[in-house]
Write a protein that holds these residues in place. Structure first.
Motif, mmCIF file in Angstrom:
data_model
loop_
_atom_site.group_PDB
_atom_site.id
_atom_site.type_symbol
_atom_site.label_atom_id
_atom_site.label_comp_id
_atom_site.label_asym_id
_atom_site.label_seq_id
_atom_site.Cartn_x
_atom_site.Cartn_y
_atom_site.Cartn_z
ATOM 1 N N ASN A 61 -6.607 31.605 29.214
ATOM 2 C CA ASN A 61 -6.305 30.257 28.733
ATOM 3 C C ASN A 61 -5.943 30.224 27.249
ATOM 4 N N SER A 101 -16.291 31.219 40.355
ATOM 5 C CA SER A 101 -15.264 32.023 39.695
ATOM 6 C C SER A 101 -13.998 32.085 40.525
ATOM 7 N N LYS A 136 -17.653 26.993 30.987
ATOM 8 C CA LYS A 136 -16.524 27.464 31.785
ATOM 9 C C LYS A 136 -15.560 28.232 30.896
ATOM 10 N N ASP A 140 -4.990 33.448 36.822
ATOM 11 C CA ASP A 140 -6.179 33.046 36.076
ATOM 12 C C ASP A 140 -7.331 34.006 36.363
ATOM 13 N N ASP A 143 -11.829 30.588 30.979
ATOM 14 C CA ASP A 143 -10.664 31.182 31.632
ATOM 15 C C ASP A 143 -10.099 32.219 30.678
ATOM 16 N N MET A 203 -11.186 33.017 35.891
ATOM 17 C CA MET A 203 -12.071 31.942 35.435
ATOM 18 C C MET A 203 -13.484 32.138 35.969
#
Length: 324
Positions: free
Chosen positions: A255, A147, A250, A237, A252, A239
């Protein structure tokens, strides 16, 4: 439901106040702040009475308080609000040390009020989708987690350790380790970390990286920093990548975006287009109060994520792994 806000020090306070205005049956009725100028500005902005004294604020007809102060004041405000029989949503981190966090949890328990910690990342739609996939077994057995939480330097009291209790590692670790615990229902048992000021001339840390071993055998890494420069297209970010025996996913959080091109120092801007996690956090907490059920995020959750962040600092200082 009447709601009061204790301090507008934290940047999320305005987001929470705006959310309250959008929720039917709720009303922002009072504001308290240790900074009179800041409190009076918020009072004018939201047309809500300002109280310069905590006891006068807590004497008002308030059901719930949102605490958005500098971190070092969380304990004092939580304990006072609990004794006044107000339910509490407190900004993260829960406190600046473990003893204070334990005391806050106990005072709220003794006074029969709910204490929840503001971890809006739990309400991100893609984060929740990944939680559902994990619970459904789509990823198989979790093997590892990676992360990041890398953003811009917030400045102000955030970079003052006496008020914040730490730097970027504290500020940007608790969110993601909370998600790890939530995904796995597992606790960290060992932390190895490095932290320093790599991007600024600050006295506090502006970046750090850690390895976390959980009691289920999963090994996770986390990269926390204030490394984004002011002209960066987005704030930063959040993530997380979960590696399983069947699949890897995955996410984010930021995003989901639209790209805006313009002129000036910031020629490209990312406009977040995902769900309003602050709004969903407030709605869910208020629903838990009305339905007399435990909030999704507890004071204990705040304590356990704080333990990991503080252990990271201890590991960095001692130059060795720290067991919890």
């Amino acid at each position: 439901m009447n709601i009061g806000i204790m301090s507008f020090a934290h940047i999320h306070a305005t987001s929470y106040a705006t959310a309250i205005e959008r929720i039917p049956g709720t009303k922002l009725t009072a504001i308290y702040d240790t900074d009179t100028t800041r409190g009076e500005q918020a009072s004018k902005q939201y047309d809500v009475p300002f109280f310069a004294h905590m006891n006068e604020f807590l004497a008002e007809d308030i059901d719930v308080v949102l605490i958005c102060s500098e971190n070092v004041f969380h304990k004092e405000m939580v304990n006072a609000a609990a004794k006044a029989k107000k339910h509490i949503l407190c900004e993260k981190p829960i406190a600046t040390n473990i003893n204070d966090a334990n005391e806050m949890i106990e005072v709220c328990k003794e006074n029969g009020v709910h204490l929840s910690i503001a971890y809006p990342v739990r309400y991100s739609a893609p984060i929740r989708d990944l939680k559902a996939a994990i619970d459904a077994g789509e990823l198989g057995e979790i093997v590892a987690i990676r992360s990041t939480n890398r953003g811009q330097n917030p400045g102000g009291w955030f970079v003052d350790e006496e008020l914040a209790g730490g730097g970027a590692v504290l500020d940007h670790t608790v969110h993601m380790v909370d998600i790890m615990r939530w995904y796995m229902n597992s606790e960290a048992i060992e932390i190895t970390a490095f932290a320093n000021n790599y991007f600024t001339e600050l006295d506090t840390d502006d970046a750090g990286i850690m390895t976390i071993v959980f009691d289920n055998g999963v090994i996770a890494s986390h990269d926390a920093s204030w490394s984004r420069f002011p002209e960066f297209p987005t704030w930063g970010d959040v993530m997380i990548e979960v590696i399983g025996t069947k699949a890897t996913r995955k996410v984010d959080v930021f995003n989901e975006k639209l790209q805006l091109y313009g002129k000036g120092n910031k020629s490209l801007t990312h406009l977040y287009s995902g769900n309003d996690t602050d709004f969903d956090l407030i709605v869910d907490f208020l629903n838990s109060i009305q339905q007399q059920k435990q909030p999704l995020i507890s004071g204990y959750d705040g304590l356990k994520s704080l333990e990991i962040a503080l252990a990271a600092y201890e590991s960095n200082s001692r130059k060795q792994a720290v067991k919890l």
